[in-house]
Design a protein around this motif. Sequence first.
Motif, PDB file in Angstrom:
ATOM      1  N   CYS A  23    -101.053 -25.427 -64.850  1.00  0.00           N
ATOM      2  CA  CYS A  23    -101.496 -26.426 -63.538  1.00  0.00           C
ATOM      3  C   CYS A  23    -100.256 -27.177 -63.737  1.00  0.00           C
ATOM      4  O   CYS A  23     -99.376 -28.153 -62.891  1.00  0.00           O
ATOM      5  CB  CYS A  23    -102.771 -27.310 -64.175  1.00  0.00           C
ATOM      6  N   ALA A  24     -99.532 -27.258 -65.239  1.00  0.00           N
ATOM      7  CA  ALA A  24     -98.811 -28.523 -66.160  1.00  0.00           C
ATOM      8  C   ALA A  24     -97.217 -27.776 -65.033  1.00  0.00           C
ATOM      9  O   ALA A  24     -96.508 -28.172 -64.755  1.00  0.00           O
ATOM     10  CB  ALA A  24     -98.395 -28.070 -67.354  1.00  0.00           C
ATOM     11  N   ASP A  25     -96.692 -26.343 -65.306  1.00  0.00           N
ATOM     12  CA  ASP A  25     -96.183 -25.720 -64.663  1.00  0.00           C
ATOM     13  C   ASP A  25     -95.950 -26.331 -62.780  1.00  0.00           C
ATOM     14  O   ASP A  25     -94.997 -26.587 -63.349  1.00  0.00           O
ATOM     15  CB  ASP A  25     -95.852 -24.296 -65.046  1.00  0.00           C
ATOM     16  N   ARG A  35     -90.674 -31.875 -70.276  1.00  0.00           N
ATOM     17  CA  ARG A  35     -90.351 -31.707 -69.653  1.00  0.00           C
ATOM     18  C   ARG A  35     -88.925 -31.590 -69.205  1.00  0.00           C
ATOM     19  O   ARG A  35     -87.721 -32.480 -69.844  1.00  0.00           O
ATOM     20  CB  ARG A  35     -90.298 -33.467 -68.894  1.00  0.00           C
ATOM     21  N   ILE A  76    -104.454 -30.581 -69.241  1.00  0.00           N
ATOM     22  CA  ILE A  76    -103.798 -30.388 -68.406  1.00  0.00           C
ATOM     23  C   ILE A  76    -102.308 -31.118 -68.539  1.00  0.00           C
ATOM     24  O   ILE A  76    -101.183 -31.190 -68.901  1.00  0.00           O
ATOM     25  CB  ILE A  76    -103.836 -30.727 -66.519  1.00  0.00           C
ATOM     26  N   VAL A  77    -102.877 -32.514 -69.078  1.00  0.00           N
ATOM     27  CA  VAL A  77    -102.142 -33.699 -69.672  1.00  0.00           C
ATOM     28  C   VAL A  77    -101.059 -33.263 -70.846  1.00  0.00           C
ATOM     29  O   VAL A  77    -100.415 -33.240 -71.543  1.00  0.00           O
ATOM     30  CB  VAL A  77    -102.327 -35.006 -69.817  1.00  0.00           C
ATOM     31  N   TYR A 101     -98.979 -30.530 -70.805  1.00  0.00           N
ATOM     32  CA  TYR A 101     -97.325 -30.898 -70.130  1.00  0.00           C
ATOM     33  C   TYR A 101     -96.525 -31.604 -71.398  1.00  0.00           C
ATOM     34  O   TYR A 101     -95.563 -30.981 -70.995  1.00  0.00           O
ATOM     35  CB  TYR A 101     -98.295 -31.705 -68.826  1.00  0.00           C
ATOM     36  N   ARG A 102     -97.745 -32.287 -71.677  1.00  0.00           N
ATOM     37  CA  ARG A 102     -97.183 -32.750 -73.040  1.00  0.00           C
ATOM     38  C   ARG A 102     -95.945 -31.539 -73.894  1.00  0.00           C
ATOM     39  O   ARG A 102     -95.073 -31.465 -74.409  1.00  0.00           O
ATOM     40  CB  ARG A 102     -97.217 -33.151 -73.838  1.00  0.00           C
ATOM     41  N   VAL A 154     -97.019 -28.383 -61.443  1.00  0.00           N
ATOM     42  CA  VAL A 154     -96.607 -30.235 -61.587  1.00  0.00           C
ATOM     43  C   VAL A 154     -95.444 -30.629 -61.646  1.00  0.00           C
ATOM     44  O   VAL A 154     -94.717 -31.239 -60.857  1.00  0.00           O
ATOM     45  CB  VAL A 154     -97.950 -31.204 -62.340  1.00  0.00           C
ATOM     46  N   ARG A 155     -94.989 -30.020 -62.773  1.00  0.00           N
ATOM     47  CA  ARG A 155     -93.203 -30.418 -62.452  1.00  0.00           C
ATOM     48  C   ARG A 155     -92.524 -29.197 -61.995  1.00  0.00           C
ATOM     49  O   ARG A 155     -91.281 -30.433 -61.763  1.00  0.00           O
ATOM     50  CB  ARG A 155     -92.723 -29.525 -64.488  1.00  0.00           C
ATOM     51  N   THR A 197    -104.747 -31.897 -58.367  1.00  0.00           N
ATOM     52  CA  THR A 197    -104.315 -30.970 -59.715  1.00  0.00           C
ATOM     53  C   THR A 197    -106.074 -30.898 -60.467  1.00  0.00           C
ATOM     54  O   THR A 197    -106.553 -31.197 -60.812  1.00  0.00           O
ATOM     55  CB  THR A 197    -103.528 -32.636 -60.918  1.00  0.00           C
ATOM     56  N   LEU A 257     -96.417 -39.570 -64.997  1.00  0.00           N
ATOM     57  CA  LEU A 257     -97.008 -39.130 -64.243  1.00  0.00           C
ATOM     58  C   LEU A 257     -98.547 -40.442 -63.930  1.00  0.00           C
ATOM     59  O   LEU A 257     -98.569 -41.094 -64.368  1.00  0.00           O
ATOM     60  CB  LEU A 257     -98.486 -38.650 -65.052  1.00  0.00           C
TER      61      LEU A 257
END
Length: 348
Positions: free
Chosen positions: A311-313, A348, A339-340, A343-344, A315-316, A223, A9
């Motif tokens: 948002c995290a989904d 992932r 969002i980070v 994501y964490r 990005v993935r 994002t 990222l």
Amino acid sequence: MTDRVLDELGYYLLAGAGGEGPAGLMDEARRGEELGFGTAFISERWNVKEASSLVGAACAVTSRMQIATAATNHNTRHPLITGSWATTMHRLSKGRFTLGIGRGIAAIYGAFGVPPVTTAQMEDFAQVMRRLWHGEVVIGHDGPMGKYQLLYLDPDFDEDIRLAIMAFGPQTLALGGREFDDVILHTYFTPETLQRAVKTVKGAAEQAGRNPDDVKVWSCFATVGDHLPEELRLKKTVARLATYLQGYGDLMVHTNGWDPAVLQRFRGDAVVTSIPGGIDHKATAAQIEHIATLIPDEWLEPSATGTAAQCADRVRKEFEYGADAVIMHGATPDELEPIVEAYRAAGR
């Protein structure tokens, strides 16, 4: 410090106009490193975003994160100044600097008296830089980047400095695969465009006898989460895409296979034509709301919006489409923090 460094990222320092200006860069750099971002990118504008100054500041206040230009132009400084700057930053940061170059907007540079950048020039430049960084003395160079009787930095140099390129069209993508370490794509690329771009880069790397895995393809991905006020969200999405359409709309529409009639309506709109400059900098909130009615939802879809988890989904998904890494584009580290965290939390 957070658990895992998120090498996959990145984010931009001074995203967009840069808020409070260059003085905010140091806090944004420290904050991004705290959140665990792998790379901080710096774009250049000829006002108060001169790249070499900002890179020095970012490298000085960080200790782990990669600092990359995305982008400067190879022909706005003498190649020895660029090569010396890159080596200085490489050593100052203990190997954390990436020199990223791009083509720029030919019409604007033409008005400033700067010649247009060609693919051949960028390839020649990359090859010459690598030679200089490895201590070569280049005598009588006569290539696309220009004629130079003598080019050298230091015969004792043996520096492996990462080179990145901003790529849009197939020729530049292929060049990225042949000669560069990082290839940074444009925002609002559809999944199909992203997949095609990755295939072009990796295929060119393979043809050049390189390991395709050694070339990192970055999806530059808007994002913008719902935790931000609506007016700001519209500025970061609608107004930003509209500004790209002002600058090189035909290229974006052609690349993504969008309907050119929509672009013609956008260009002919009285509100759009009344705005003196980039829409993301000059348009009022009311004007941006009107412009939102001109841009189809489909054109804004290739972005991360909604809740932090949504948002995290999204990005993935860019990794599923073939990206090696994702730049969370258009927002500050503080704006990206939820969002980070999402994501964490999802892994992932």
